[in-house]
Motif scaffolding. Structure first.
Motif, PDB file in Angstrom:
ATOM      1  N   ALA A 287       0.833  -1.208   0.000  1.00 40.32           N
ATOM      2  CA  ALA A 287       0.000   0.000   0.000  1.00 40.32           C
ATOM      3  C   ALA A 287       0.867   1.257   0.000  1.00 40.32           C
ATOM      4  O   ALA A 287       0.599   2.210  -0.742  1.00 40.32           O
ATOM      5  N   PHE A 288       1.913   1.264   0.818  1.00 43.88           N
ATOM      6  CA  PHE A 288       2.851   2.385   0.805  1.00 43.88           C
ATOM      7  C   PHE A 288       3.401   2.599  -0.604  1.00 43.88           C
ATOM      8  O   PHE A 288       3.442   3.729  -1.111  1.00 43.88           O
ATOM      9  N   GLY A 289       3.885   1.525  -1.225  1.00 42.17           N
ATOM     10  CA  GLY A 289       4.509   1.640  -2.530  1.00 42.17           C
ATOM     11  C   GLY A 289       3.571   2.155  -3.593  1.00 42.17           C
ATOM     12  O   GLY A 289       3.927   3.031  -4.397  1.00 42.17           O
ATOM     13  N   LYS A 290       2.344   1.628  -3.609  1.00 42.27           N
ATOM     14  CA  LYS A 290       1.404   2.038  -4.648  1.00 42.27           C
ATOM     15  C   LYS A 290       0.964   3.488  -4.486  1.00 42.27           C
ATOM     16  O   LYS A 290       0.782   4.215  -5.469  1.00 42.27           O
ATOM     17  N   LEU A 291       0.793   3.920  -3.240  1.00 47.76           N
ATOM     18  CA  LEU A 291       0.293   5.273  -2.998  1.00 47.76           C
ATOM     19  C   LEU A 291       1.374   6.339  -3.075  1.00 47.76           C
ATOM     20  O   LEU A 291       1.068   7.535  -3.079  1.00 47.76           O
TER      21      LEU A 291
END
Length: 505
Positions: free
Chosen positions: A395-399
């Protein structure tokens, strides 16, 4: 989805990882998040107020774009209460019906829901499970495994199943399996809502699962129903639990699929075995990527972000250091850290997931990465199960590409380093030793002493970590008083606020 998206979040409980972290991830993209009022959500094993939740959802839905909802909280008072309360199925289904009502009132509303297939706990915990689990946990686990083996392999396992059944009081077994059957029926009803279009996406996850057991049996029944309904394009069934709000936020706030290059700490990392999941690391990664709306990239050059995964050499272990299955020649941590440094120096978006050990960062890796510019990471995660860690890091990476508030991103990133590394990997054991091996289930009167010791240990370490990696970022840190989420050492709470240093000038 516009950056000003309005999100309603009904989490599984009120721990920082399930309530505050999803809100932090949303806020860093410019979204606004509203959560239910005090008293509506569960407190440890005390159920939340489902009537209040229903009223709140109906009142707020007209001003929202996205709803992220834990089915257990909405229908049974919380993820943990759902394993304990005796509410009948009809009552739970009546509470579920509010989602159909909300969708009818606000047709454009995106409702992303998740449910947690009832786990078979590894520990004899009488608070997170039925009270009798403290006495009968071992026998219930044996029955769970025997039942599933019999279901899969037939008469050859009949004797073992009968032995396991005979070891349990009939009323205990009936109550325990009845709770499971009710919750499975709730998830089957959620699949119907997905088929009808009420739900935009649904995740049904397995918490603390194993290759054999009643959770695996439930999974197969849910998968069979999904086959009948033809809903797999909007459904994920996989091992996970607490991190799912983060994954669904990433899916909703960044709807375009992100391409991800996965780099493991060992060349065979995808085949590493995990303690609390029913599949190897590589398959777990694929499942979590799909849940968040990501796909594997064919080459590093085409990737939107790099997911760096520290896997065990061959299999996870609970105690650090473990030289039998974790820290083995099947991986080479210095080379892994070198690749992280190269990627960060090249300006790549890198999110680090540390799943070598459950329940905290690997101490050796944490020491090795202190020479890296950790403030440049898109994400860091190393908490609880491998699934919890992976879902969060993804989630961190995608956002990251959608970050509009650098201070909010730094706050979320730093909070994970504080909890997953400083506390879970180091300080928690120190507090436990100071208390002379307290109960893992309930600290009782020792809670006050534990929290005092926690603050003495953690506060200077938090400030030192900030000074080392974030002090030159133009941001300022405020540190609150550390305490425990529940009367046990498992979950700490470390209030942190990050803001522009110019705001205090």
């Amino acid at each position: 989805m516009p950056s000003s998206a309005r999100v309603l979040l009904i989490p599984p409980d009120t721990r920082p990882q399930t309530l505050e972290l999803p809100a932090q991830l949303a806020v860093m993209t410019g979204a606004t998040v509203r959560v239910p009022p005090e008293g509506a959500l569960p407190a440890f094993f005390t159920p939340g107020n489902t009537a209040l939740l229903r009223d709140w959802l109906l009142q707020e839905a007209g001003q929202a774009d996205i709803v992220i909802v834990c089915l257990e909280t909405l229908c049974l008072g919380g993820m943990i209460p759902a394993r304990r309360v005796s509410d009948p199925l009809e009552t739970a289904l009546g509470r579920l019906a509010v989602l159909r009502e909300v969708k009818r009132q606000v047709p454009g509303l995106q409702i992303l829901a998740f449910g947690v297939i009832v786990r078979v706990a590894h520990d004899n915990d009488p608070h997170e499970e039925k009270p009798y689990y403290g006495q009968w946990g071992r026998e219930l686990r044996a029955y769970s495994s025997a039942f599933d083996r019999h279901a899969r392999h037939g008469d050859a396992e009949a004797g073992a199943l009968e032995t396991a059944r005979a070891a349990l009081p009939p009323e205990i077994l009936a109550d325990w399996t009845g709770t499971r059957e009710r919750n499975r029926a709730l998830h089957l009803a959620a699949l119907d809502l997905l088929s009808e279009g009420v739900l935009t996406h649904l995740c049904l996850t397995l918490d603390d699962t194993t290759p054999y057991g009643l959770a695996a049996f439930d999974r197969r029944m849910l998968e069979a129903r999904a086959d009948e309904l033809g809903v797999w394009s909007r459904l994920d069934i996989y091992p996970g639990a607490d991190e799912v709000p983060c994954a669904l936020l990433a899916r909703a706030l960044a709807p375009q699929a992100a391409r991800v290059w996965v780099r493991y700490s060992g060349l065979g990392g995808a085949g590493a075995e995990l303690i609390y999941e029913d599949r190897p690391a590589g398959e777990l990664v694929r499942a979590h990527l799909r849940a968040a709306g990501c796909v594997l990239a064919d080459t590093p050059a085409e990737a939107d972000f790099v997911l760096a995964v520290n896997t065990p050499g061959t299999r996870q272990a609970n105690r650090q250091p473990d030289f039998a299955t974790v820290d083995t020649p099947h991986r080479h941590l210095p080379a892994f850290v070198d690749t992280l440094q190269e990627a960060l120096e090249a300006g790549q978006t890198v999110s680090l997931a540390d799943i070598a050990y459950p329940n905290g960062a690997e101490r050796r890796l944490w020491a090795l990465i202190q020479g890296l510019p950790l403030n440049r990471l898109a994400g860091f995660s190393a908490w609880n199960t491998a699934g919890n860690t992976l879902g969060t890091a993804i989630a961190f990476g995608k956002l990251m590409a959608h970050v509009m508030d650098p201070a909010a991103h730094a706050e979320a990133l730093f909070a994970r380093m504080v909890d997953d590394a400083l506390y879970q990997a180091f300080a928690r054991a120190e507090v436990r030793d100071f208390l002379d091996n307290p109960s893992p289930f309930d600290l009782g009167e020792a809670r006050t002493v534990a929290e005092t010791q926690l603050r003495e240990l953690m506060t200077p370490q938090i400030k030192a970590l900030w000074e080392r990696h974030f002090a030159d970022s133009g941001l300022a840190l405020e540190v609150g008083a550390a305490h425990l989420a529940w009367p046990r050492l498992f979950t700490g709470v470390f209030p942190l606020r990050v803001h522009s240093s110019m705001a205090t000038g």
